[in-house]
Structure formats: C-alpha cells, structure tokens
Scaffold this motif. Sequence first.
Motif, PDB file in Angstrom:
ATOM      1  N   CYS A  16       0.817  -1.211   0.000  1.00 46.87           N
ATOM      2  CA  CYS A  16       0.000   0.000   0.000  1.00 46.87           C
ATOM      3  C   CYS A  16       0.845   1.252   0.000  1.00 46.87           C
ATOM      4  N   LEU A  17       2.137   1.110   0.124  1.00 47.12           N
ATOM      5  CA  LEU A  17       2.858   2.281   0.554  1.00 47.12           C
ATOM      6  C   LEU A  17       3.601   3.018  -0.523  1.00 47.12           C
ATOM      7  N   ARG A  18       3.342   2.672  -1.738  1.00 49.09           N
ATOM      8  CA  ARG A  18       4.024   3.421  -2.781  1.00 49.09           C
ATOM      9  C   ARG A  18       3.495   4.837  -2.833  1.00 49.09           C
ATOM     10  N   GLY A  19       2.166   4.946  -2.824  1.00 49.93           N
ATOM     11  CA  GLY A  19       1.562   6.271  -2.691  1.00 49.93           C
ATOM     12  C   GLY A  19       1.428   6.532  -1.204  1.00 49.93           C
ATOM     13  N   LEU A  20       1.145   7.780  -0.872  1.00 48.34           N
ATOM     14  CA  LEU A  20       1.077   8.048   0.566  1.00 48.34           C
ATOM     15  C   LEU A  20      -0.329   8.051   1.116  1.00 48.34           C
ATOM     16  N   SER A  21      -1.321   7.760   0.277  1.00 48.18           N
ATOM     17  CA  SER A  21      -2.672   7.841   0.840  1.00 48.18           C
ATOM     18  C   SER A  21      -3.198   6.459   1.167  1.00 48.18           C
ATOM     19  N   THR A  22      -4.037   6.412   2.181  1.00 47.67           N
ATOM     20  CA  THR A  22      -4.728   5.171   2.522  1.00 47.67           C
ATOM     21  C   THR A  22      -5.910   5.077   1.574  1.00 47.67           C
ATOM     22  N   TYR A  69       9.526  13.781   7.682  1.00 49.43           N
ATOM     23  CA  TYR A  69       8.893  14.841   6.874  1.00 49.43           C
ATOM     24  C   TYR A  69       9.087  14.632   5.379  1.00 49.43           C
ATOM     25  N   GLU A  70      10.093  13.864   4.993  1.00 46.12           N
ATOM     26  CA  GLU A  70      10.248  13.603   3.551  1.00 46.12           C
ATOM     27  C   GLU A  70       9.101  12.718   3.056  1.00 46.12           C
ATOM     28  N   LYS A  71       8.695  11.780   3.897  1.00 41.76           N
ATOM     29  CA  LYS A  71       7.645  10.847   3.467  1.00 41.76           C
ATOM     30  C   LYS A  71       6.241  11.409   3.661  1.00 41.76           C
ATOM     31  N   SER A  72       6.096  12.423   4.477  1.00 42.00           N
ATOM     32  CA  SER A  72       4.759  12.996   4.727  1.00 42.00           C
ATOM     33  C   SER A  72       4.343  13.783   3.483  1.00 42.00           C
ATOM     34  N   LYS A  73       3.057  13.699   3.154  1.00 41.07           N
ATOM     35  CA  LYS A  73       2.636  14.348   1.913  1.00 41.07           C
ATOM     36  C   LYS A  73       1.172  14.779   2.000  1.00 41.07           C
ATOM     37  N   GLY A  74       0.896  15.972   1.547  1.00 41.22           N
ATOM     38  CA  GLY A  74      -0.486  16.443   1.524  1.00 41.22           C
ATOM     39  C   GLY A  74      -1.093  16.430   2.916  1.00 41.22           C
ATOM     40  N   ASN A  75      -2.220  15.724   3.056  1.00 42.15           N
ATOM     41  CA  ASN A  75      -2.914  15.662   4.349  1.00 42.15           C
ATOM     42  C   ASN A  75      -2.389  14.545   5.251  1.00 42.15           C
ATOM     43  N   TYR A  76      -1.322  13.862   4.835  1.00 44.98           N
ATOM     44  CA  TYR A  76      -0.869  12.679   5.570  1.00 44.98           C
ATOM     45  C   TYR A  76       0.508  12.881   6.177  1.00 44.98           C
ATOM     46  N   ILE A  77       0.596  12.553   7.440  1.00 50.71           N
ATOM     47  CA  ILE A  77       1.869  12.652   8.151  1.00 50.71           C
ATOM     48  C   ILE A  77       2.364  11.226   8.434  1.00 50.71           C
ATOM     49  N   PRO A  96      -0.503  25.545   6.438  1.00 51.26           N
ATOM     50  CA  PRO A  96      -1.678  25.897   5.638  1.00 51.26           C
ATOM     51  C   PRO A  96      -1.968  24.913   4.510  1.00 51.26           C
ATOM     52  N   LEU A  97      -0.895  24.362   3.897  1.00 54.13           N
ATOM     53  CA  LEU A  97      -1.099  23.558   2.686  1.00 54.13           C
ATOM     54  C   LEU A  97      -0.620  22.123   2.864  1.00 54.13           C
ATOM     55  N   GLY A  98      -0.578  21.635   4.080  1.00 55.92           N
ATOM     56  CA  GLY A  98      -0.160  20.260   4.323  1.00 55.92           C
ATOM     57  C   GLY A  98       1.328  20.080   4.062  1.00 55.92           C
ATOM     58  N   TYR A  99       1.708  18.818   3.842  1.00 57.00           N
ATOM     59  CA  TYR A  99       3.142  18.481   3.741  1.00 57.00           C
ATOM     60  C   TYR A  99       3.599  18.440   2.288  1.00 57.00           C
ATOM     61  N   ASN A 100       4.786  18.983   2.068  1.00 53.56           N
ATOM     62  CA  ASN A 100       5.463  18.900   0.761  1.00 53.56           C
ATOM     63  C   ASN A 100       4.584  19.344  -0.400  1.00 53.56           C
ATOM     64  N   HIS A 101       3.909  20.452  -0.240  1.00 50.78           N
ATOM     65  CA  HIS A 101       3.066  20.964  -1.325  1.00 50.78           C
ATOM     66  C   HIS A 101       3.958  21.351  -2.507  1.00 50.78           C
ATOM     67  N   PRO A 102       3.600  20.906  -3.729  1.00 53.68           N
ATOM     68  CA  PRO A 102       4.488  21.156  -4.878  1.00 53.68           C
ATOM     69  C   PRO A 102       4.788  22.645  -5.105  1.00 53.68           C
ATOM     70  N   ASP A 103       3.835  23.505  -4.855  1.00 51.52           N
ATOM     71  CA  ASP A 103       4.093  24.938  -5.079  1.00 51.52           C
ATOM     72  C   ASP A 103       5.097  25.492  -4.067  1.00 51.52           C
ATOM     73  N   LEU A 104       5.087  24.912  -2.888  1.00 51.14           N
ATOM     74  CA  LEU A 104       6.053  25.376  -1.882  1.00 51.14           C
ATOM     75  C   LEU A 104       7.438  24.808  -2.168  1.00 51.14           C
ATOM     76  N   ILE A 105       7.466  23.588  -2.688  1.00 49.33           N
ATOM     77  CA  ILE A 105       8.768  23.016  -3.081  1.00 49.33           C
ATOM     78  C   ILE A 105       9.369  23.892  -4.179  1.00 49.33           C
ATOM     79  N   LYS A 106       8.514  24.293  -5.118  1.00 47.79           N
ATOM     80  CA  LYS A 106       8.988  25.164  -6.211  1.00 47.79           C
ATOM     81  C   LYS A 106       9.496  26.506  -5.642  1.00 47.79           C
ATOM     82  N   ALA A 107       8.729  27.063  -4.741  1.00 46.18           N
ATOM     83  CA  ALA A 107       9.145  28.359  -4.157  1.00 46.18           C
ATOM     84  C   ALA A 107      10.468  28.211  -3.407  1.00 46.18           C
ATOM     85  N   ALA A 108      10.647  27.045  -2.768  1.00 47.47           N
ATOM     86  CA  ALA A 108      11.893  26.832  -2.013  1.00 47.47           C
ATOM     87  C   ALA A 108      13.085  26.704  -2.947  1.00 47.47           C
TER      88      ALA A 108
END
Length: 494
Positions: A16-22, A69-77, A96-108
Amino acid sequence: MTHVLMRVRGRLGGNCLRGLSTTSVCAKSASQTKASEPQKEIPGPVTQKLKKEMDKVHQAPAVRFFIDYEKSKGNYIVDVDGNKYLDMFMQISSLPLGYNHPDLIKAAQDPKMISALINRPALGSFPPKDWTERLHKTLIDIRPKGLSGVQTMMCGTCSNENAIKTAFMWYQRKKRGGPPSEEDLMSCMKQLPPGTPSLSVLAFQGAFHGRTMGMLSVTRSKAIHKVDVPAFDWPIANFPRYKYPLNKNVDYNKKQDTACLQEVEKIIGDRKKDKRDVAALIVEPIQAEGGDHHGSPEFFQGLRDLCTTYGIAFIVDEVQTGGGSTGSWWAHDSWKLKSPPDMVTFAKKFLTGGYYYKEDFKMNEPYRIYNTWMGEPSKMLLLEAVVNVIKRDNLLNQAGKVGKELQSYLDSLQGQYPKHLSNARGAGTFSAIDCSSAGLRDKIVNNAAQNDLHIGVCGDSSIRFRPALIFEEKHLKEAKEALSDAIASAVQSK
Ligand SMILES: Cc1ncc(COP(=O)(O)O)c(C=O)c1O
C-alpha cells in the motif's frame, strides 16, 4: 462491537505504501481492526528511542511522534515508525497547505531563497531591498479591512507581546500628547512613574495568548502553563460559554454576552478609579487552546464599542483563527464591526508572526518595537506561494464547504451519543466537540490514532479539528470512518 472498520493499516513497507494515501487500492491487504484492540504501539519503538536520546539534551516531555517529513505528503503525516496518519491537527493548526506541497517546493527552489536563507538580516535596521515589495505581495495583500500597517515578528507569542507594548506606548502618547519627556525617560530607568506607568491589559478566562513572561499574565487556559511564574496584576473577565445548538439557546447565550460585557465595563471603571487604567483588551475570536469557545458577533461588537468609548486598544489575537480555516482570511470578518480592531496579531498559517495596526498605532521613534530578526525573509517567499495557492485553488471557499460537512457530521455524532458528546461547533473546518470526560476524550483520540487519524485536543475535555486548507471531502470521508469507529470503541469500553 458493531463498528468494525475495514481499513488499511497505515504502516509503510507493504504494497500500500508506494503512494502516501490510505486508499481502496490497498483494500485487498487490509486487515479488519478494532480501535479497542490496539495493534500498533503508539508511540512506536523508534519514537520512544529517539525521545530518550533527545531527553538527555533537550526538553522532550511533550514529544508525541518523531516525524519523517520527507515521506509525509499532503494531508498525511508519516512517523518514524512507519505509521501514516490522516492529519487533522496539522502542526497545531499551523501548516496551511499540508506536507510537501508542490508549489512550496517550487518556491523553495527559487534562487531568491538561497540569499534569503543564508543572509538572515536584522530586519528592523537592514531589510533586503525587496522587503516592501515582499510585504505587499503577502501580508498587505490580505490585510484585514481598515488596518494600514503590518509589523512582522518571530512567533505568535511575541506578536501579542509587541502588540500590547504598542498599545501601552500609544496610550501614554495620547495621554501626554507627544513623545516621552525627559522625566519619563529618567523615571523609567528606575521603574518608577511616570515613565513606568501603572497600566493593565484586560483578557479573558480561558484565553491563550502565549507563554512568555508577559503573555502568561493574559493567558488563562491551563494551570500548567502558568504555575511558578510571577504575573502582572492584570484583570480577567469571563468569556461567554454558550449552549449549543445556538438556535435553540438564543436567550441563554444572549444573557452570557450581556453579563460578560457588563463585567468588562465594570472592570474598566474599577481600574480607572484605582489609577491602574486598562490600556488594552486582547481577545481571540475563538478561544482555541482553552477549549474552542466561540463568541457571537454581538459580543465582539460590544467589546469594540467599549474599547472605543473608554479609549482602550482593541487587540484581536488571530494567531490560530487567521489564515483561512474559518472560511475567511480573518475570523473577525464575520463580526461586521463598524470600526475595525486597532491591532490584529497572527502567526501559524502565515509562516511568520506579526501584527497589523491602524495608522494611529505606528511608532515614530526607533527601537521601541524592535528585535534582531523581527521576522524571516525566507518565510515571506513561502508565504507568497501560500497566498497564491489559496487564491488560485479557492481554498477559503473549500474550507467553508467541507467545514459545513464536518459540522453536520459532528452534529450527527452528538445525536448518536447524547450522553458522551455535546456542543458540536465550528467555523469552516475550525471545529470541535466536547466529550463527557477527559478520560473519554483521550480514549477517542488514542483510538483515532489506532485508526490512522491524527486529531487534537483542547480545553478540559474537547476534541479539536484543524485540518489544512487542502482538506477535501474524500479526506473527510476517511476521517468519518476512523472517528466513528474510535468513538464506538471508546464508549463501549467505558
Ligand atoms: C490564539 C493564540 N495566540 C498565541 C499563540 C502563541 O503562538 P506561538 O506558539 O507561535 O508563540 C497561540 C498558540 O497556539 C494561539 O493559539
């Protein structure tokens, strides 16, 4: 046990763990589990080991999980033991935007970020050349109505601390009709009047405004925060305690408002007689840490009016409520005030602390409101991306929409468990429900964690929900399954 939850164990490592959502993708490998029969150790062994190591060199008693924190994504920790949770607490309501939001990665990854990170300025004296532009694209763009200026700060507590200092300085300036005199400057060095005036701040029972020495005197949410620390002799008034549903308790709740406003006015009068004037009043739109206590627009309008009448600074602490989860940038928007608050403080979802102020509250002399950092330019680059995403993806609207659904689910829960759950309440996704005891509340929260749902607590026996702004209906569906099972198990085991 009627509530058996078919769900995926949130442990990393399986198919189940390739994606981060249940998701139902993993349904075939799902085990039938009951929250009342815990199958995972929470906190897990890796967290326990890390916590022991940390405890030797750093305060660790409040550590719940160490996080990957690398594995946490979106609404999932994801914690270091491989447990994955749907996170409806989001770093104490601050991401505000959960974990590892793509727009924030881009801004970083923006080249501007490197300079912002490695050349940290003393902002009050040496701001970067584009600082005013950064302010316009972020905090000024979304400022509360009627407030022209903003001062960045390091955290919510120091934002409140400096807003209150500003209020005192404003009050004395008004009284004197100008800047401090020579006598003021001399006497303050001996901590004597007139330079050190006897002024006070009025706050409320159940309030939380931070844990520094000054802010503890306006914080009254939990004794453990305050015990052993000397306090200013500042007054405290009762904050309304409503009965829910609101539409069935109109008279009772109105009386709460009237009694609390009368008490505030009496305190202001008494302090004036005592020559210990109330110079500022600080209030949260929803008392959050203290137990998610709401006040009505009429109550806050009454406070605004009293502050205007008696020449007191009206400070609204939006550290937890600000940033969109109530369905609006600012919770106080819903009060429809005739005249705006004098100052509004913020932090958490804004990634930087600070406070907005009316023109009248601007300090003209240097170093009165000052410290080395006074904010963080790299956070402003991220905040710009956050503001853009919230607008582009219409996330304030989303918080309002999914918040209504969350609210009606909480209403249905209290209907189902009238002896155990009560006072379902909320604004947007900023919601809570009371449990009949702290013991039951803690069981539910622990069971929810067994079901891969991370939720928060507040007050004496409340559960609070603080999902990120990217929380959607599909996440709510998942949360409902986990929570319904957690409650059923907790109630049965009582
Ligand atoms: C309403 C309110 N004010 C102030 C604070 C303190 O903020 P910080 O923890 O960033 O210092 C908090 C923190 O939870 C808060 O909820």
